[in-house]
Scaffold this active site. Structure first.
Site, PDB file in Angstrom:
ATOM      1  CG  ASN A 223      -0.263   0.029   2.510  1.00 34.16           C
ATOM      2  OD1 ASN A 223       0.372   1.028   2.847  1.00 34.16           O
ATOM      3  ND2 ASN A 223      -0.322  -1.063   3.265  1.00 34.16           N
ATOM      4  CG  ASP A 320      -6.987  -6.083  13.894  1.00 34.13           C
ATOM      5  OD1 ASP A 320      -6.357  -5.409  14.736  1.00 34.13           O
ATOM      6  OD2 ASP A 320      -7.743  -5.565  13.048  1.00 34.13           O
TER       7      ASP A 320
END
Ligand code: C5P
Length: 417
Positions: A223, A320
């Site tokens: 990203n 996560d």
């Protein structure tokens, strides 16, 4: 920019700036400046008032001096006032510059950087947030000249508070009334205190940058995170006296001075391991990394070849990290980020819950803000409140965010049984 009102008891929980330089310019709304000074003084905010020449036709310096408890300044050429506190010193003194009311003339003068009076000079000599509460006749407000001046000021980071619509002193009805003092105070309350946080004795763990998820020896999914926000936070935390560990995804940034330890990782799973390891010895964790939510199910040891036709990739969900840290006991104070292109508040608040974080710093991505940019703006949410950190360079924002984190952590500890 929209300001939410502090949901806490405003009188007892003022987390806004401590030193307000209040510029009052010429307009009938200048009488409301008196009320504004009172409201701020009730919250023990220090206020120093500067009047323009036109403001003095509407409101007396003696009144504002009595209300603020400080000498009121109105001229660049007042030798006695300059001797007591020079104008550059006054600009430095302020945490924030607020002009209320801001007349059409004052907006024009500020937009063009005029420095032929005290207020104009102070505004040029200040790098603190500038808040403007315009007040003028509706046609003056709507005039393209005023709107162009506003656009210029906003593009430079000034925040515009109001104006309201309704009956005007001139007898007309429309947009141009100054916001009520309570609404201006509520807007100020959402600004973080400018004072640097004191993090001496605290251990702060920061994650920064992207994670890259390899597909084969030469390709990856990644990203556009530059790592600058996280690195600025690590730098500011070290400057504030914390012992800082920085876990960084692949970025080309030097380790900020004062950072005690840097751990470089590549993938989300490596970051997960490094963060869990370091978090056990952390008082505060700030997860600024843009962690990949998914990784390729298979990492090819050879470079993938073209076969003709479409290629389907199977992706597996990454752990996560924040949610995993929230399960630690004892648990550090947890700050997450939410970069969103839409529904920022709803999504950031949902993350507070789903990740078990104490604070979520939300930033709107796009419109020249957020990822891969020099500047940023943050809306910070916690259970029962929020603060806006106005558009600023990432170093300034990092400092402001840390001050807010320190305040919120202290409040959370006070509230804990
Ligand atoms: O869910 P989302 O990626 O939008 O959440 C962003 C926040 O959660 C950031 O603070 C990021 O560092 C953290 N995060 C994480 N582990 C993941 C994904 C995100 O800790 N796998």
């Amino acid at each position: 920019m929209r300001f939410a009102h502090d949901t806490g008891r405003a009188m007892s929980a003022w987390h806004g700036p401590q030193r307000v330089l209040l510029g009052v310019s010429g307009g009938i709304a200048a009488y409301k400046a008196c009320e504004l000074v009172r409201r701020l003084r009730e919250r023990e905010v220090e206020v120093r008032v500067v009047l323009t020449a036109n403001a003095e036709r509407f409101v007396g310096a003696t009144t504002l001096q009595a209300l603020s408890g400080q000498p009121v300044r109105n001229s660049l050429w007042d030798a006695a006032a300059e001797a007591a506190m020079g104008h550059i010193e006054l600009a430095r003194w302020a945490d924030v510059v607020l002009i209320a009311p801001a007349s059409a003339n004052t907006l024009a003068r500020l937009a063009h950087g005029l420095a032929d009076d005290l207020l104009g000079t102070l505004c040029l000599a200040s790098d603190r947030p500038l808040l403007l509460a315009p007040a003028m006749n509706r046609l003056m407000w709507a005039h393209p000249a005023t709107q162009a001046n506003l656009a210029l000021l906003q593009a430079r980071g000034a925040q515009i508070l109001g104006p309201d619509s309704g009956a005007q002193a001139c007898g007309e009805v429309g947009t141009g009334r100054m916001l009520e003092p309570d609404a201006i105070v509520a807007a100020l309350a959402t600004l973080a205190p400018a004072a640097a946080a004191d993090l001496r004795g605290l251990r702060v763990l920061v994650s920064a940058g992207p994670t890259l998820e390899d597909l084969d020896p030469v390709r990856y999914l990644g990203n556009r995170s530059s790592g600058r926000m996280g690195f600025a936070i690590a730098a500011a935390a070290a400057q504030a006296g914390a012992t800082v560990t920085l876990v960084a995804g692949p970025v080309s940034l030097p380790t900020p001075p004062g950072v005690a330890r840097r751990v470089d990782v590549r993938s989300a799973r490596q970051m997960h391991a490094a963060m869990l390891d370091a978090a056990r010895a952390a008082d505060i964790v700030i997860a600024a990394a843009a962690v990949a939510d998914y990784r390729p199910a298979q990492v090819s040891t050879h470079k993938l070849k073209k076969h003709g036709g479409a290629l389907t990739l199977e992706l597996l969900e990454n752990p996560d990290i924040l949610a995993a840290l929230a399960a630690l006991r004892p648990r550090p104070f947890l700050v997450g980020f939410a970069a969103e292109t839409e529904q920022l508040e709803t999504r950031a608040r949902a993350k507070l819950v789903s990740k078990g974080a104490d604070l979520i710093a939300g930033n709107r991505v796009g419109a020249g803000l957020g990822i891969e940019t020099e500047d940023n703006a943050l809306s910070v949410f916690w259970h029962g409140g929020q603060h806006e950190l106005a558009r600023a360079d990432k170093t300034t924002l990092a400092r402001e965010l840390l001050a807010l984190i320190a305040t919120r952590r202290a409040a959370a500890r006070e509230a804990a049984p």
